[in-house]
Design an enzyme around this catalytic site. Structure first.
Site, PDB file in Angstrom:
ATOM      1  N   CYS A  65      45.401  36.600  34.326  1.00 46.83           N
ATOM      2  CA  CYS A  65      44.297  37.182  34.034  1.00 46.83           C
ATOM      3  C   CYS A  65      44.219  38.713  33.939  1.00 46.83           C
ATOM      4  O   CYS A  65      43.723  39.088  33.074  1.00 46.83           O
ATOM      5  CB  CYS A  65      43.291  36.936  35.384  1.00 46.83           C
ATOM      6  N   HIS A  66      44.941  39.354  34.964  1.00 48.33           N
ATOM      7  CA  HIS A  66      44.915  40.874  34.694  1.00 48.33           C
ATOM      8  C   HIS A  66      46.361  41.390  34.850  1.00 48.33           C
ATOM      9  O   HIS A  66      46.572  42.427  35.171  1.00 48.33           O
ATOM     10  CB  HIS A  66      43.985  41.478  35.859  1.00 48.33           C
TER      11      HIS A  66
END
Lengths: 422, 169
Positions: free
Chosen positions: B133-134
């Site tokens: 995701c990040h």
């Protein structure tokens, strides 16, 4: 305003109006004096009202078939798409309607930024607008969760986890929001409840937004105060009604294009996979209208500060009327602000693009520069510009600006100095 | 106002407001607390997992309280890699010895401490996990090494019921 003198022509109308002055209100709305130079950027208020009503009507009908349960939500959406009469049409209008709503609201907001519509005496209209915008984001986010696909589930997980960044109580708040130890059925049912509620809150705020607008009246492209009614105004009906109606038709063509020719282009394919708490999709991307803020969140390497930066980016708009120190409203007469305005538009578009890209390397660097510039614009450039900028003399009336004669410079300067001395 | 002496009436106003506020809070609290985890959710507090079929270098993922739990049977290299890391190099310093009592078995919530995604096995710059995701990187002990996540992946309460069964929770 002249509508206090209004008396309905029919006896029944008069009888009713004396008891509930709805006809006086209707008369006020039709006769409402509107600046005669409003351009097409001013038609998006009407378009947004249409969007809200469309979302409410399609939403109500979808709710007749949707089942808010973690085991059944995904199937019930497929049931709507395949079995329910015109279910596909209603759902595609609702899903694309959300995007159209945001498209219109962004144009509406940037129109306000260009023509300085947020400035005195319209601060309350602007702040109510920002609250509506926040509620729209909440409604859109929770609506996206309802189909219970992979993007629904993981979007809900990531966004609710933003609250875990709050020191001490963060984890407790997240558990409370979830109603469990992860996003699950209790989360889905409460999101459905709130998704149903918020549009009606927005509807109420829209009434206040318009009410507050009707106190000072519309701003206009020249951005000067005008006498109402006067030769600078036209009655709302039929002049503005027809213009708004034509713009709405054009907007509906774009809307229909998405609904009928590319209904899924603005969505994400992963949301046609049922929610799975064991697997996160490779790329979690929010809907396009949230991307600039998502880019700001990701450009800050610290969890708490990232969340703070993202929220500040939205909330900073609420204090904009006091950050912009210039007395001149319209960018037409502010040569420097006009340039900074377009840089800001580009900056937000760049942020949006970076929000869709992976947060690494050059993308991350550009996102960081764009984030810094966003805050620079509001916190430094706008306040300083009001003092430093040499503005172009504004015309004394709309008629003068429309007829195109050279503005009476001496008179304009005189008016400016009068304004300053006020 | 200030030079007026408080009267009986002022006392009555203040007392009424205070009682009213307590009453309002008492009414609002059930409406807020109903959103917290209910009895049926809390009842699913523990789960038992048979790990006899897990080979060295493999991870299984089980669901506990709606969240994935990684159970990894680590190789010797992974253990020595995790145990040779200096504490100063860690963002959230924790000894591998404290995270995996039995060095062969690493049991932890497969939830990224950034925003709750499920990290991917055998990925990232530290041979452990990588969150898509990040972009948080975790090492072979599930400790955060690079990226936005602030903490190591959480080790839940668990115990070996017997040689082949782990009880989580």
């Amino acid at each position: 305003m002249s509508d206090h003198d209004y008396t309905p022509s029919s006896k029944v109308g008069k009888w009713f109006n004396d008891r509930l002055p709805l006809l006086t209100l209707a008369n006020h709305l039709t006769d409402y004096p509107t600046p005669k130079n409003l351009n097409y950027w001013w038609t998006f208020g009407g378009i947004l009202t249409f969007c809200l009503i469309t979302q409410i009507v399609t939403g109500l009908t979808l709710a007749m078939h949707y089942i808010a349960h973690a085991d059944m939500a995904f199937e019930s959406v497929e049931h709507i798409m395949r079995d329910v009469n015109y279910g596909w049409l209603i759902r595609y209008i609702h899903a694309n309607g959300a995007s159209m709503f945001f498209l219109a609201v962004y144009i509406h907001i940037f129109r306000s930024l260009f023509y300085g519509s947020y400035k005195s005496p319209r601060e309350i209209i602007w702040i109510i607008g920002i609250i509506i915008y926040l509620l729209m984001m909440a409604a859109a986010f929770m609506g996206y969760v309802l189909p219970w696909g992979q993007m629904s589930f993981w979007g809900a997980t990531v966004i609710t986890n933003l609250f875990s960044a709050i020191p001490l109580v963060g984890e407790g708040i997240v558990t409370w929001l979830w109603g469990g130890y992860s996003v699950d059925n209790p989360t889905l049912t409460r999101f459905f409840t709130l998704h149903y509620l918020i549009p009606f809150l927005i509807l109420g705020l829209v009434v206040l937004h318009i009410w507050a607008l009707h106190v000072p009246g519309n701003n206009n492209p020249v951005g000067i105060d005008i006498k109402k009614p006067s030769k600078d105004t036209v009655p709302f009906h039929p002049y503005i009604v027809i213009k708004d109606g034509f713009a709405l038709l054009m907007f509906m063509i774009v809307f229909a294009f998405f609904v009928f020719y590319s209904p899924n282009i603005l969505g994400h394919a992963d949301n046609y996979i049922e929610a799975n708490p064991m697997v996160t999709p490779a790329h979690i991307v929010p809907e396009w209208y949230l991307l600039p803020f998502y880019a700001i969140l990701r450009s800050v390497p610290d969890k708490l500060l990232g969340v703070v930066a993202m929220l500040s980016a939205i909330l900073i708009l609420a204090v904009l009327p006091w950050l912009d120190t210039s007395k001149i409203r319209s960018a037409v007469f502010r040569p420097l602000y006009k340039q900074f305005y377009w840089i800001l538009v580009a900056d937000v578009l760049i942020l949006g693009y970076m929000g869709a890209m992976p947060a690494e390397g050059l993308y991350l660097l550009i996102a960081r520069v764009a984030t810094a510039y966003y805050f620079l614009h509001f916190l430094i450039i706008l306040p300083v510009l009001g003092f430093k900028e040499k503005t172009i003399p504004v015309p004394l009336s709309i008629t003068e600006s429309v007829l195109g004669g050279t503005p009476n410079l001496a008179a304009a300067r005189n008016k400016e100095s009068l304004e300053k001395s006020e | 106002m200030s030079d007026k002496k408080p009267e009986r009436r002022d006392f009555l106003f203040t007392a009424s407001y205070a009682v009213g506020a307590v009453g309002a809070a008492a009414v609002v609290w059930p409406l807020i607390d109903q959103m917290n985890p209910d009895a049926s959710v809390k009842a699913l507090a523990s789960t038992e997992v048979d790990v006899s079929s897990v080979k060295r270098g493999n991870t299984i993922t089980v669901l506990w309280r709606g969240k994935p739990v990684f159970i990894r049977r680590r190789t010797e290299e992974e253990i020595s890699e995790a145990r040779s890391v200096k504490m100063e190099d860690l963002i959230h310093p924790e000894k591998d010895e404290d995270r995996a009592k039995n060095p062969e078995w690493l049991v932890m919530l497969g939830v990224c401490t950034h925003l709750g995604c499920v990290p991917l096995n055998d990925k990232g710059d530290y041979d452990g996990w990588f969150c898509p995701c990040h972009g948080s990187h975790y090492d072979t002990s599930g400790r955060i090494r690079k990226g936005p996540a602030p903490l190591n992946m959480e080790v839940p309460k668990y115990e070996f019921v017997n040689a082949n069964t782990i009880k989580i929770g």
